[in-house]
Design a protein around this motif. Sequence first.
Motif, mmCIF file in Angstrom:
data_model
loop_
_atom_site.group_PDB
_atom_site.id
_atom_site.type_symbol
_atom_site.label_atom_id
_atom_site.label_comp_id
_atom_site.label_asym_id
_atom_site.label_seq_id
_atom_site.Cartn_x
_atom_site.Cartn_y
_atom_site.Cartn_z
ATOM 1 N N ASP A 123 1.171 -1.196 0.388
ATOM 2 C CA ASP A 123 0.015 0.326 -0.171
ATOM 3 C C ASP A 123 0.985 0.853 -0.461
ATOM 4 O OD1 ASP A 123 -1.699 1.827 -0.169
ATOM 5 O OD2 ASP A 123 -2.294 1.336 2.471
ATOM 6 N N PRO A 124 1.498 1.216 -1.134
ATOM 7 C CA PRO A 124 2.527 3.093 -1.366
ATOM 8 C C PRO A 124 1.439 4.246 -0.593
ATOM 9 C CG PRO A 124 2.049 1.518 -3.250
ATOM 10 C CD PRO A 124 1.099 1.354 -2.198
ATOM 11 N N GLN A 125 0.037 4.497 -1.232
ATOM 12 C CA GLN A 125 -0.104 5.206 -0.758
ATOM 13 C C GLN A 125 -0.151 5.416 1.201
ATOM 14 O OE1 GLN A 125 -1.367 8.128 -2.638
ATOM 15 N NE2 GLN A 125 -0.989 9.171 -0.343
ATOM 16 N N GLY A 126 -0.517 4.125 1.670
ATOM 17 C CA GLY A 126 -1.005 4.360 3.032
ATOM 18 C C GLY A 126 0.438 4.761 3.901
ATOM 19 N N TYR A 127 1.389 3.880 3.121
ATOM 20 C CA TYR A 127 3.462 4.243 3.767
ATOM 21 C C TYR A 127 3.471 5.795 3.637
ATOM 22 C CZ TYR A 127 8.421 2.826 3.723
ATOM 23 O OH TYR A 127 9.249 2.893 4.150
ATOM 24 N N LEU A 128 3.215 6.256 2.625
ATOM 25 C CA LEU A 128 3.312 8.018 2.656
ATOM 26 C C LEU A 128 2.564 8.968 2.978
ATOM 27 C CD1 LEU A 128 4.391 10.252 0.395
ATOM 28 C CD2 LEU A 128 3.031 10.288 -1.272
ATOM 29 N N ASP A 129 1.194 8.257 3.321
ATOM 30 C CA ASP A 129 0.595 9.234 4.551
ATOM 31 C C ASP A 129 0.853 9.201 5.770
ATOM 32 O OD1 ASP A 129 -1.670 9.372 2.394
ATOM 33 O OD2 ASP A 129 -2.800 7.990 3.021
ATOM 34 N N ARG A 130 1.459 7.831 6.340
ATOM 35 C CA ARG A 130 2.312 7.761 7.586
ATOM 36 C C ARG A 130 3.169 8.477 7.910
ATOM 37 N NH1 ARG A 130 3.246 2.514 9.698
ATOM 38 N NH2 ARG A 130 3.972 4.024 11.259
ATOM 39 N N VAL A 131 4.881 8.740 6.740
ATOM 40 C CA VAL A 131 5.504 9.691 6.833
ATOM 41 C C VAL A 131 4.985 10.646 5.670
ATOM 42 C CG1 VAL A 131 7.422 10.436 4.962
ATOM 43 C CG2 VAL A 131 6.905 7.980 5.078
ATOM 44 N N CYS A 132 3.628 11.345 6.160
ATOM 45 C CA CYS A 132 3.502 12.933 5.486
ATOM 46 C C CYS A 132 3.460 13.232 7.165
ATOM 47 C CB CYS A 132 2.229 13.181 5.175
ATOM 48 S SG CYS A 132 2.942 12.920 2.787
ATOM 49 N N ASP A 133 2.298 13.135 7.392
ATOM 50 C CA ASP A 133 1.631 12.350 9.430
ATOM 51 C C ASP A 133 2.747 13.473 10.160
ATOM 52 O OD1 ASP A 133 -0.700 12.762 7.827
ATOM 53 O OD2 ASP A 133 -1.171 10.036 8.816
ATOM 54 N N PHE A 134 3.954 11.918 10.388
ATOM 55 C CA PHE A 134 4.818 12.330 11.437
ATOM 56 C C PHE A 134 6.068 12.913 10.956
ATOM 57 C CE2 PHE A 134 9.064 10.795 12.038
ATOM 58 C CZ PHE A 134 9.225 10.296 13.173
ATOM 59 N N VAL A 135 5.990 13.410 9.103
ATOM 60 C CA VAL A 135 6.732 14.788 9.046
ATOM 61 C C VAL A 135 6.392 16.381 8.942
ATOM 62 C CG1 VAL A 135 8.600 13.039 8.023
ATOM 63 C CG2 VAL A 135 6.470 14.737 6.734
#
Length: 301
Positions: A169-181
């Motif tokens: 799930d690339p989108q879910g993966y990226l969403d976690r990064v966005c929320d974190f940074v």
Amino acid sequence: MANSSNSSRDLRLPDFIGVGPGRTGTTWLHEVLKGRVNLPAGIKETDFFTTNYNKGIEWYAHHFRDADRIRPIGEINPYFGFPEAAERIAIHIPRCKIICSFRSPVERIYSAYKLWRHYTLTNDPLDKFLVKVPQVIEVSRYATHLPDYRARFGDDRVLVLLNDDLRADPQGYLDRVCDFVGIERYPVPASVGEGELINSINDLPRFPRVARRARKFMYWLEEKQAYGASNFLEQAGAWRLVFGGGPKFPPLDPVIEEHLHELMSPEIDALEQMIGRDLSAWKRPRVKSGTAAHVASLQER
């Protein structure tokens, strides 16, 4: 807003660092974050907190000289597994956010070996290579080194990502990064989100002697900070031409694969407890169909 004075001096330094280790999707992460955060000018990896530390913190900060004061500043650089790097980051950027990206250690080890062969850094078979370069195994000991980052920066400032999730799930993966940074979520760019192979290593150089000379030239350009020239050659396909085109890498030898699974099993068991995830798929060879093999090679780095 990005933290513009994240150390004792008024230097523009990262708000977050993706420490890797390498071959776990770091290139993919760097590519999807382009234009959304401030990244080092002209180069993906400065290697400051490891090989270039003697150049001084001002040298490092110079890579973020063009950073705006709206978006976070970050770097994606595989410092994981080098304790001195964690210590140095904590000294200069004590409130830095850390992103750790983990992949099946056996897959990561073989992928790293292929990278070394690809760039003519070794000609040894895998078993001899791992004896000569034990660091390749050391940086795959996730459970050994993760507690150091958590202790230095706090659990809430250390994000653990799994390459399995990136594949699924690339989108879910990226969403976690966005929320974190701390940036708004956005769609994964089509150029990197639809199965494109990012830095996947599949073949040896067609002409090893030419590749060795090219590697030395590539390193010389980076040493001189001639990033524009190096990036131009990469975009023009020069590096891909000289470092590839030769024999394809075979699958990992089953005997060595079994040995590596036994070697890394305690680390995997310990990591399961640390992050609360089932990592049983890492404890045995991954079965690949034709389509699955393509997906599995997604984001080799």
